[in-house]
Design a protein around this motif. Structure first.
Motif, PDB file in Angstrom:
ATOM      1  N   ALA A  19       3.394   5.133  11.424  1.00 21.46           N
ATOM      2  CA  ALA A  19       3.326   4.492  10.097  1.00 21.46           C
ATOM      3  C   ALA A  19       4.647   4.623   9.356  1.00 21.46           C
ATOM      4  CB  ALA A  19       2.197   5.123   9.278  1.00 21.46           C
ATOM      5  N   HIS A  20       5.682   4.017   9.899  1.00 19.08           N
ATOM      6  CA  HIS A  20       6.933   3.900   9.161  1.00 19.08           C
ATOM      7  C   HIS A  20       7.562   2.562   9.501  1.00 19.08           C
ATOM      8  CE1 HIS A  20       8.477   5.223  13.035  1.00 19.08           C
ATOM      9  NE2 HIS A  20       7.905   6.391  12.873  1.00 19.08           N
ATOM     10  N   SER A 302       7.461  -1.159  -2.070  1.00 20.40           N
ATOM     11  CA  SER A 302       7.436   0.205  -1.553  1.00 20.40           C
ATOM     12  C   SER A 302       5.993   0.631  -1.358  1.00 20.40           C
ATOM     13  CB  SER A 302       8.136   1.157  -2.535  1.00 20.40           C
ATOM     14  OG  SER A 302       8.024   2.494  -2.099  1.00 20.40           O
ATOM     15  N   VAL A 303       5.656   1.054  -0.145  1.00 17.54           N
ATOM     16  CA  VAL A 303       4.311   1.528   0.168  1.00 17.54           C
ATOM     17  C   VAL A 303       4.436   2.995   0.555  1.00 17.54           C
ATOM     18  CG1 VAL A 303       2.208   1.110   1.475  1.00 17.54           C
ATOM     19  CG2 VAL A 303       3.758  -0.781   0.995  1.00 17.54           C
ATOM     20  N   ALA A 304       4.525   3.850  -0.456  1.00 12.31           N
ATOM     21  CA  ALA A 304       4.719   5.272  -0.196  1.00 12.31           C
ATOM     22  C   ALA A 304       3.455   5.898   0.382  1.00 12.31           C
ATOM     23  CB  ALA A 304       5.133   5.981  -1.479  1.00 12.31           C
ATOM     24  N   ASP A 305       2.309   5.431  -0.062  1.00 14.83           N
ATOM     25  CA  ASP A 305       1.044   6.002   0.395  1.00 14.83           C
ATOM     26  C   ASP A 305       0.100   4.889   0.821  1.00 14.83           C
ATOM     27  OD1 ASP A 305       1.650   8.801  -0.311  1.00 14.83           O
ATOM     28  OD2 ASP A 305       1.589   8.039  -2.371  1.00 14.83           O
ATOM     29  N   ALA A 306      -0.755   5.188   1.782  1.00 11.81           N
ATOM     30  CA  ALA A 306      -1.775   4.226   2.185  1.00 11.81           C
ATOM     31  C   ALA A 306      -2.745   3.997   1.031  1.00 11.81           C
ATOM     32  CB  ALA A 306      -2.515   4.743   3.412  1.00 11.81           C
ATOM     33  N   TYR A 340      -2.971  -2.416   1.454  1.00  8.12           N
ATOM     34  CA  TYR A 340      -2.244  -1.729   2.515  1.00  8.12           C
ATOM     35  C   TYR A 340      -3.136  -0.581   3.006  1.00  8.12           C
ATOM     36  CZ  TYR A 340       1.990  -4.326   1.368  1.00  8.12           C
ATOM     37  OH  TYR A 340       2.915  -5.329   1.160  1.00  8.12           O
ATOM     38  N   ARG A 342      -3.023   1.121   5.786  1.00  9.29           N
ATOM     39  CA  ARG A 342      -2.080   2.170   6.134  1.00  9.29           C
ATOM     40  C   ARG A 342      -0.701   1.657   5.761  1.00  9.29           C
ATOM     41  NH1 ARG A 342      -1.669   3.822  11.728  1.00  9.29           N
ATOM     42  NH2 ARG A 342      -1.451   5.989  11.080  1.00  9.29           N
ATOM     43  N   ASN A 343       0.301   2.506   5.836  1.00  9.07           N
ATOM     44  CA  ASN A 343       1.657   2.065   5.494  1.00  9.07           C
ATOM     45  C   ASN A 343       2.113   0.883   6.322  1.00  9.07           C
ATOM     46  OD1 ASN A 343       1.331   4.454   4.116  1.00  9.07           O
ATOM     47  ND2 ASN A 343       3.418   5.170   4.463  1.00  9.07           N
ATOM     48  N   ASN A 344       1.558   0.753   7.526  1.00  7.89           N
ATOM     49  CA  ASN A 344       1.994  -0.313   8.430  1.00  7.89           C
ATOM     50  C   ASN A 344       0.915  -1.365   8.661  1.00  7.89           C
ATOM     51  OD1 ASN A 344       0.254   1.345   9.874  1.00  7.89           O
ATOM     52  ND2 ASN A 344       1.336   1.048  11.814  1.00  7.89           N
ATOM     53  N   LYS A 346      -1.607  -4.224   6.663  1.00  6.90           N
ATOM     54  CA  LYS A 346      -1.863  -4.946   5.417  1.00  6.90           C
ATOM     55  C   LYS A 346      -2.994  -5.951   5.633  1.00  6.90           C
ATOM     56  CE  LYS A 346       0.615  -7.871   2.060  1.00  6.90           C
ATOM     57  NZ  LYS A 346       1.904  -8.543   1.800  1.00  6.90           N
TER      58      LYS A 346
END
Length: 382
Positions: A19-20, A302-306, A340, A342-344, A346
């Motif tokens: 997840a980055h 910016s998606v710092a957290d899920a 989102y 998870r971070n990855n 959507k």
């Protein structure tokens, strides 16, 4: 390579992908190499009025399938050098494929020279990252007027609160978007703080046409719709097309307001010129204290957290009528929600309400066509 992957399988794959934003592959010849990708599966349910937006022989009122499967290798360094090799495996098209050299920065203006294929400097929505689109489909005006990826060279100047890009371009690597030309975009951010940005921009692209032919048309804000609702028809006497765009954006904490307007003027041979126009205005709200970054004249999600949620509303319009050319007019309202997971990963859901009118070329009768569409997307990116 054309294939389908059920959304359930895509969600399962999301659990396995780190997840980055990218997958580092190490250093090669002094260049830090990373692997990126994006996979989208869409579903559309059409409530047709006049035209059959699905137009499939089985008579279904829905379309489901892969929208994009993009893969890219990227390298950075040494000495400010960078490169990217990108390809959409599903649509069999080339993405950004270029070499860049950047210098300056660290408190001084940053300059970037680019050689190869890239998006041309027009349209805030077109230049923003596809993985963080506010809505499933770009506004009809953006899809119609923005000049996409082309081969060429450009110079970019970025002083953080203002900047500009100038480019020259020809065809693209797929050899299906001819018409050499030039483009320029300038932007200014008189307000630029954390969570608070005012952005203003102006762009202009002037290009030749392929074999003096031009056709402007648009789907009803549904990428997989089988037909276009407005269509200028094939104009066989257009020498050049010049498109001017104005853009504005306001970010205030969890709220982002954004709008653009385009005017395209075609220089015709032996006939009066043809002008077409369109634009959109949108609002996006992120509850829970989220906001956007800003760099290089573009918003940065910016998606710092899920668990990030976004709620959006957009109005857009497109006018392809001018003089003897009766391409039609279209307006659309889009209501959307993004999550989102998870971070990855959507998930997106949109409802689009369309109102259009056009002239039947055979009878001259006016046709009002007002469909609605429910759209869904599952996106995995890394």
């Amino acid at each position: 390579m054309k294939f389908l992957l059920p959304p359930i399988a895509l969600l399962a794959a999301a659990c396995l992908v780190p997840a980055h934003a990218e997958v580092p592959l190490g250093t090669v010849a002094g260049s830090d190499v990373a692997f990126e990708g994006m996979f989208q599966v869409d579903g559309y349910w059409f409530d047709n009025d006049v035209l059959d937006l699905d137009a499939r022989p089985d008579g279904r009122d829905r379309a489901t399938g892969v929208r994009r499967f993009e893969l890219a290798l990227k390298g950075s360094g040494p000495g400010g050098l960078g490169w990217v090799l990108g390809y959409d495996v599903y649509n069999e098209t080339y993405l950004d494929n270029n070499l860049t050299w950047s210098f300056g920065g660290d408190g001084a203006p940053k300059h970037t020279l680019l050689f190869g294929q890239s998006k041309q400097p027009n349209s805030l929505e077109e230049l923003s990252s596809s993985r963080n689109n506010d809505f499933i489909a770009k506004a009809a005006a953006t899809s119609t007027f923005a000049t996409g990826r082309r081969l060429g060279a450009s110079w970019g100047y970025d002083a953080e609160d203002h900047g500009a890009t100038v480019s020259w371009f020809g065809r693209n690597l797929d050899d299906d978007a001819g018409g050499a030309g030039y483009g320029a975009r300038g932007w200014w951010a008189p307000v630029r703080e954390d969570g608070r940005v005012l952005h203003l921009g102006l762009s202009h692209v002037d290009r030749d046409t392929e074999a003096d032919a031009l056709r402007l048309r648009a789907r009803p804000n549904a990428d997989m719709a089988a037909v276009r609702m407005v269509d200028s028809g094939a104009l066989a006497d257009v020498d050049r097309l010049a498109t001017t765009g104005v853009e504005a954006m306001w970010i205030s904490g969890p709220l982002k307001l954004q709008g653009e307007y385009f005017l395209a003027s075609a220089d015709r041979i032996g006939n009066p010129g043809y002008d077409a126009s369109g634009g959109y205005a949108s609002a996006l709200w992120t509850p829970g204290g989220g906001t956007w970054g800003y760099r290089g004249g573009l918003p940065r999600t910016s998606v710092a957290d899920a668990g990030l949620w976004q709620f959006g509303l957009r109005y857009d319009q497109l006018d392809l009528d001018d003089g003897a050319v009766r391409g039609g007019r279209m307006e659309a309202w889009t209501v959307g929600v993004n999550w989102y997971w998870r971070n990855n990963t959507k998930l997106m859901l949109n409802y689009v309400d369309v109102a259009s009118r056009r002239t039947d070329p055979a009878t001259g009768a006016r046709i009002d066509d007002d469909p609605s569409i429910l759209e869904a997307r599952v996106q995995l990116h890394w």
